[in-house]
Structure formats: structure tokens, C-alpha cells
Write a protein that holds these residues in place. Structure first.
Motif, PDB file in Angstrom:
ATOM      1  N   ALA A  16       6.588   6.252 -12.490  1.00  0.00           N
ATOM      2  CA  ALA A  16       7.209   4.933 -12.611  1.00  0.00           C
ATOM      3  C   ALA A  16       8.595   4.928 -11.975  1.00  0.00           C
ATOM      4  CB  ALA A  16       7.299   4.533 -14.086  1.00  0.00           C
ATOM      5  N   LEU A  17       9.390   5.930 -12.286  1.00  0.00           N
ATOM      6  CA  LEU A  17      10.741   5.997 -11.714  1.00  0.00           C
ATOM      7  C   LEU A  17      10.682   6.259 -10.212  1.00  0.00           C
ATOM      8  CD1 LEU A  17      12.512   8.127 -14.479  1.00  0.00           C
ATOM      9  CD2 LEU A  17      12.717   5.671 -14.092  1.00  0.00           C
ATOM     10  N   GLY A  18       9.785   7.160  -9.793  1.00  0.00           N
ATOM     11  CA  GLY A  18       9.675   7.463  -8.368  1.00  0.00           C
ATOM     12  C   GLY A  18       9.177   6.278  -7.567  1.00  0.00           C
ATOM     13  N   GLY A  19       8.203   5.541  -8.105  1.00  0.00           N
ATOM     14  CA  GLY A  19       7.715   4.352  -7.416  1.00  0.00           C
ATOM     15  C   GLY A  19       8.785   3.287  -7.300  1.00  0.00           C
ATOM     16  N   ALA A  20       9.551   3.111  -8.374  1.00  0.00           N
ATOM     17  CA  ALA A  20      10.649   2.142  -8.332  1.00  0.00           C
ATOM     18  C   ALA A  20      11.671   2.526  -7.275  1.00  0.00           C
ATOM     19  CB  ALA A  20      11.303   2.053  -9.709  1.00  0.00           C
ATOM     20  N   ALA A  21      12.002   3.817  -7.209  1.00  0.00           N
ATOM     21  CA  ALA A  21      12.986   4.273  -6.228  1.00  0.00           C
ATOM     22  C   ALA A  21      12.463   4.117  -4.801  1.00  0.00           C
ATOM     23  CB  ALA A  21      13.346   5.737  -6.500  1.00  0.00           C
ATOM     24  N   LEU A  22      11.186   4.473  -4.584  1.00  0.00           N
ATOM     25  CA  LEU A  22      10.621   4.390  -3.236  1.00  0.00           C
ATOM     26  C   LEU A  22      10.579   2.954  -2.739  1.00  0.00           C
ATOM     27  CD1 LEU A  22       9.212   5.600  -0.778  1.00  0.00           C
ATOM     28  CD2 LEU A  22       7.044   5.441  -2.017  1.00  0.00           C
ATOM     29  N   LEU A  23      10.107   2.034  -3.574  1.00  0.00           N
ATOM     30  CA  LEU A  23       9.969   0.649  -3.118  1.00  0.00           C
ATOM     31  C   LEU A  23      11.340  -0.001  -2.926  1.00  0.00           C
ATOM     32  CD1 LEU A  23       7.508  -1.056  -2.430  1.00  0.00           C
ATOM     33  CD2 LEU A  23       7.791  -2.229  -4.609  1.00  0.00           C
ATOM     34  N   THR A  24      12.291   0.337  -3.782  1.00  0.00           N
ATOM     35  CA  THR A  24      13.656  -0.190  -3.609  1.00  0.00           C
ATOM     36  C   THR A  24      14.266   0.330  -2.319  1.00  0.00           C
ATOM     37  OG1 THR A  24      13.926  -0.249  -6.021  1.00  0.00           O
ATOM     38  CG2 THR A  24      15.916  -0.424  -4.691  1.00  0.00           C
ATOM     39  N   ALA A  25      14.092   1.624  -2.058  1.00  0.00           N
ATOM     40  CA  ALA A  25      14.617   2.199  -0.816  1.00  0.00           C
ATOM     41  C   ALA A  25      13.945   1.569   0.403  1.00  0.00           C
ATOM     42  CB  ALA A  25      14.396   3.710  -0.818  1.00  0.00           C
ATOM     43  N   ALA A  26      12.622   1.359   0.333  1.00  0.00           N
ATOM     44  CA  ALA A  26      11.904   0.747   1.457  1.00  0.00           C
ATOM     45  C   ALA A  26      12.401  -0.672   1.711  1.00  0.00           C
ATOM     46  CB  ALA A  26      10.411   0.749   1.180  1.00  0.00           C
ATOM     47  N   GLY A  28       0.788  -1.224   0.000  1.00  0.00           N
ATOM     48  CA  GLY A  28       0.000   0.000   0.000  1.00  0.00           C
ATOM     49  C   GLY A  28       0.817   1.268   0.000  1.00  0.00           C
ATOM     50  N   PHE A  29       0.154   2.359  -0.344  1.00  0.00           N
ATOM     51  CA  PHE A  29       0.603   3.743  -0.216  1.00  0.00           C
ATOM     52  C   PHE A  29       1.643   4.199  -1.238  1.00  0.00           C
ATOM     53  CE2 PHE A  29      -0.965   2.797   4.115  1.00  0.00           C
ATOM     54  CZ  PHE A  29      -1.911   3.809   4.222  1.00  0.00           C
ATOM     55  N   VAL A  30       2.260   3.289  -1.986  1.00  0.00           N
ATOM     56  CA  VAL A  30       3.209   3.737  -3.013  1.00  0.00           C
ATOM     57  C   VAL A  30       2.481   4.588  -4.045  1.00  0.00           C
ATOM     58  CG1 VAL A  30       4.784   2.996  -4.841  1.00  0.00           C
ATOM     59  CG2 VAL A  30       4.706   1.751  -2.682  1.00  0.00           C
ATOM     60  N   GLY A  31       1.297   4.114  -4.469  1.00  0.00           N
ATOM     61  CA  GLY A  31       0.524   4.847  -5.460  1.00  0.00           C
ATOM     62  C   GLY A  31      -0.063   6.138  -4.946  1.00  0.00           C
ATOM     63  N   LEU A  32      -0.081   6.343  -3.645  1.00  0.00           N
ATOM     64  CA  LEU A  32      -0.558   7.601  -3.071  1.00  0.00           C
ATOM     65  C   LEU A  32       0.568   8.625  -2.988  1.00  0.00           C
ATOM     66  CD1 LEU A  32      -2.736   9.294  -1.555  1.00  0.00           C
ATOM     67  CD2 LEU A  32      -1.837   8.290   0.552  1.00  0.00           C
ATOM     68  N   VAL A  33       1.684   8.211  -2.438  1.00  0.00           N
ATOM     69  CA  VAL A  33       2.780   9.130  -2.146  1.00  0.00           C
ATOM     70  C   VAL A  33       3.482   9.599  -3.415  1.00  0.00           C
ATOM     71  CG1 VAL A  33       5.013   9.349  -0.987  1.00  0.00           C
ATOM     72  CG2 VAL A  33       3.141   8.128   0.136  1.00  0.00           C
ATOM     73  N   VAL A  34       3.815   8.658  -4.293  1.00  0.00           N
ATOM     74  CA  VAL A  34       4.686   8.966  -5.424  1.00  0.00           C
ATOM     75  C   VAL A  34       4.106  10.012  -6.377  1.00  0.00           C
ATOM     76  CG1 VAL A  34       5.747   7.985  -7.495  1.00  0.00           C
ATOM     77  CG2 VAL A  34       5.949   6.800  -5.309  1.00  0.00           C
ATOM     78  N   PRO A  35       2.840   9.886  -6.840  1.00  0.00           N
ATOM     79  CA  PRO A  35       2.339  10.914  -7.764  1.00  0.00           C
ATOM     80  C   PRO A  35       2.343  12.316  -7.183  1.00  0.00           C
ATOM     81  CG  PRO A  35       0.944   8.966  -7.832  1.00  0.00           C
ATOM     82  CD  PRO A  35       1.870   8.786  -6.670  1.00  0.00           C
ATOM     83  N   HIS A  36       2.034  12.447  -5.894  1.00  0.00           N
ATOM     84  CA  HIS A  36       2.045  13.772  -5.276  1.00  0.00           C
ATOM     85  C   HIS A  36       3.457  14.355  -5.270  1.00  0.00           C
ATOM     86  CE1 HIS A  36      -2.091  14.250  -3.835  1.00  0.00           C
ATOM     87  NE2 HIS A  36      -2.096  12.953  -3.592  1.00  0.00           N
TER      88      HIS A  36
END
Length: 346
Positions: free
Chosen positions: A297-307, A271-279
């Protein structure tokens, strides 16, 4: 439809110069590359740099090299899943004009989860491909149901009504999952672990089976970018400009549902990747979906990899699943969005 766009200020927003967007693109790409390398090199087990270099070169002879080699598909899965969820969130927010839209908040991920669990328990599903088809079906049915419920009453599908409908449906579906799993001790442990959401079980085989679906979903979303820009102006104006509103909205929803279903089938509900990243991406590149979708797409990839990296490091020698880490990040952000939008305005 009278909902508020996450980019209501989009029409009046100052246009970002292409040069600035290109600079941010290079920054995000560099950050993603660094995070991918950290994901391969860092884990619950410390390994020497020589083992990292050898594993990246294709060797998996020693124990350390084998540990690093196992992190490579895990990293690729985190990148693909994060990209898919980031794009799905951006598209859902654009289609519904709802700043709170997210595959988890709207119950889409939970619908995919229930479909997969039901398939495992009662129909003996075992292959990743069958999981994906079933998950996409469950995600699509849930999205239609939540949108229908959120559209009832005066004012149509307002952001608050959609969020409340999604939360209620998610809670109900979670109960149904428990009802399916509890009598089945043979699948209970695996399902509970999968339900948390994680990329630790990523393999090249599962990535290969999910990749065609992710590619198709991303392509549909990218092709919907122009239509999403017109939908942000309002249905009447979009129709006046020649856009077939129902077709455009349905196609964009289809792309987002395919991305959510395929990702959930492989990783579990995250959850929440699709909420945080677009904003976050709107702050960098504005509200033009032709830029927003690739950046999401790039931001979601970076966020989930970092998490995923954080989850491996903070609980050594154990690990915290990435779904828990994203929840810790996303829940306060969700509260911030609600407070900023002022619930009455939603």
C-alpha cells in the motif's frame, strides 16, 4: 492448483528481523511524505513557496494559491489509487501464486473500464458512486472469466496461461470499448482521456465517494493476510492446517476486485503498479503477507505519486498522464520477470 508461487522461496526464505522491517517502514513513510509534498509544490506551473504555504494553510485567493490547492486532491487521489493497486497486485499474486499477476495484465482494469463505458453510453450513468458499483461488477466478472480460461487444460491455472488469458481478454475488451465509444461522439473525448489513466481530475468529492469502497477492500485484503500465507504452501497443506481454501481465495479475490474497480472508476485503468510494487516490497520485507500488504500500500502510493510528479515535470507546460508513465516503468519490469522466471518454467 499447481502454479508457482511468487514467493515459492517463501517457505525457505530467511526471515526478516522485525527491526529491519520497522526501519524500512520508516524509510518508505518518509519517502511517501516527501513525494506528497513534492506533488503539491511541483507542477507544470512554477509557484513560489509562499503560495504553497498559503494553500496548505487553506487559502486559495491568488492564482498561484488556487493552482496549488487543486494539486492537493490530486495528490490524495494518487496516494489512494496507488495504495489500492499495490495491495490488489500483492493479493492477486498471492491468491494465484503467479508472479505475473497484476490488475492490468489479468484484464481486470479493462473489464471495469468496459462496464463503466457501457453504463455511460447506454444507461446514462453520471455519478461517481454508480461508476464504482458498475466498475466493481465488471472487474469481478472479468477476474472470474480470466481465471476460468487460465485454468483450462493440463496443469491448471499456470502463471503463463493466466497471463496469456488476461492479455487476450484485455485486447478483446479494449475492442469492445472502441465499438461502444465510436458511434457516440458526445462521450468519445471524455472516455478516451479517461482510458489513459490519470489523477489530474481528482476532486475531494470523487475521493469521498470512493473512500468507503477502498477502505472496505483494504480491510478484506488485510484480514486475508494469514490465509494468503497458508495458500502459499499449497492448497492441500493449507486445507490440512484448517484453512477453507475456496473461501479464503474468494474473500481475497473480492477485496482485490473492490480495490481495482473503485480505483478504475475514479482514475481510469492504470497498469503495472500492482505488478512492480509487490516484487519490490518482497525484497524489503519478505513474503509474509501481514507485512507485504501494508508495504505494498505504501509502495504503491509512493510509486503513483512519483509517476504523477514526473509526468507533470518532463513535458512542461503540458502533462503526461500517470498511466503512460507507469506503463513506461512497468513494461520493462514485466519483461524482466518473464525472463527471470524462464517462460518454460511458467
Amino acid at each position: 492448483m499447481t502454479t508457482t508461487s511468487p514467493a515459492v522461496s517463501g517457505a525457505a526464505a530467511v526471515r526478516r528481523p522485525r527491526r529491519g522491517r520497522t526501519l524500512w517502514l520508516l524509510v518508505v513513510l518518509g519517502a511517501l511524505g516527501a513525494l506528497m509534498f513534492a506533488s503539491v509544490a511541483v507542477g507544470s506551473r512554477d509557484v513560489p513557496w509562499s503560495a504553497v504555504a498559503a494553500a496548505l494553510g487553506g487559502s486559495a485567493e491568488g492564482f498561484d494559491q488556487a493552482a496549488v490547492a487543486k494539486r492537493i486532491p490530486r495528490t490524495l487521489l494518487a496516494v489512494l489509487a496507488g495504495a489500492a493497486l499495490g495491495v490488489a497486485g500483492a493479493v492477486m499474486q498471492g491468491v494465484t501464486r503467479n508472479p505475473l499477476a497484476d490488475p492490468g495484465i489479468l484484464g481486470v482494469n479493462m473489464g471495469a473500464s468496459l462496464a463503466v463505458v457501457t453504463g455511460i453510453a447506454y444507461f446514462g450513468l453520471a455519478s461517481a458512486t454508480s461508476f464504482i458499483w458498475v466498475a466493481i461488477t465488471g472487474a469481478g466478472l472479468t477476474m472470474v472469466f480470466v481465471y476460468t480460461v487460465g485454468s483450462l487444460g493440463r496443469g491448471g491455472a499456470t502463471p503463463l496461461k493466466l497471463a496469456l488469458a488476461g492479455a487476450a481478454v484485455s485486447a478483446a475488451l479494449a475492442s469492445f470499448i472502441s465499438a461502444v465509444v465510436l458511434p457516440r461522439n458526445d462521450i468519445a473525448d471524455g472516455v478516451r482521456s479517461w482510458q489513459i489513466g490519470g489523477v489530474g481530475g481528482g476532486t475531494f468529492d470523487s475521493i469521498t465517494q470512493a473512500l468507503p469502497f477502498l477502505t472496505a477492500g483494504l480491510a478484506v485484503c488485510l484480514l486475508s493476510a494469514r490465509a494468503l500465507n497458508l495458500l502459499a504452501l499449497g492448497d492441500d497443506l493449507a486445507a490440512g492446517l484448517g484453512e477453507r481454501v475456496a473461501v479464503a481465495r474468494g474473500a481475497a479475490f473480492l477485496g482485490a476486485v473492490v480495490l481495482c474497480g473503485a480505483t478504475t472508476a475514479v482514475t481510469g485503468p492504470i497498469g503495472f503498479v500492482g505488478l512492480v510494487v509487490p516484487h519490490m516490497c518482497r525484497l524489503l520485507v519478505g513474503v509474509d503477507h501481514r507485512w507485504l500488504i501494508p508495504f505494498s500500500a505504501l509502495g504503491g502510493a509512493a510509486l503513483l505519486t512519483a509517476a504523477d510528479v514526473v509526468g507533470r515535470v518532463v513535458a512542461r507546460p503540458g502533462e503526461i498522464d500517470v498511466g503512460i508513465v507507469t506503463a513506461l516503468i512497468g513494461a520493462p519490469f514485466f519483461i524482466h520477470i518473464v525472463r527471470r522466471q524462464k517462460v518454460r518454467a511458467l
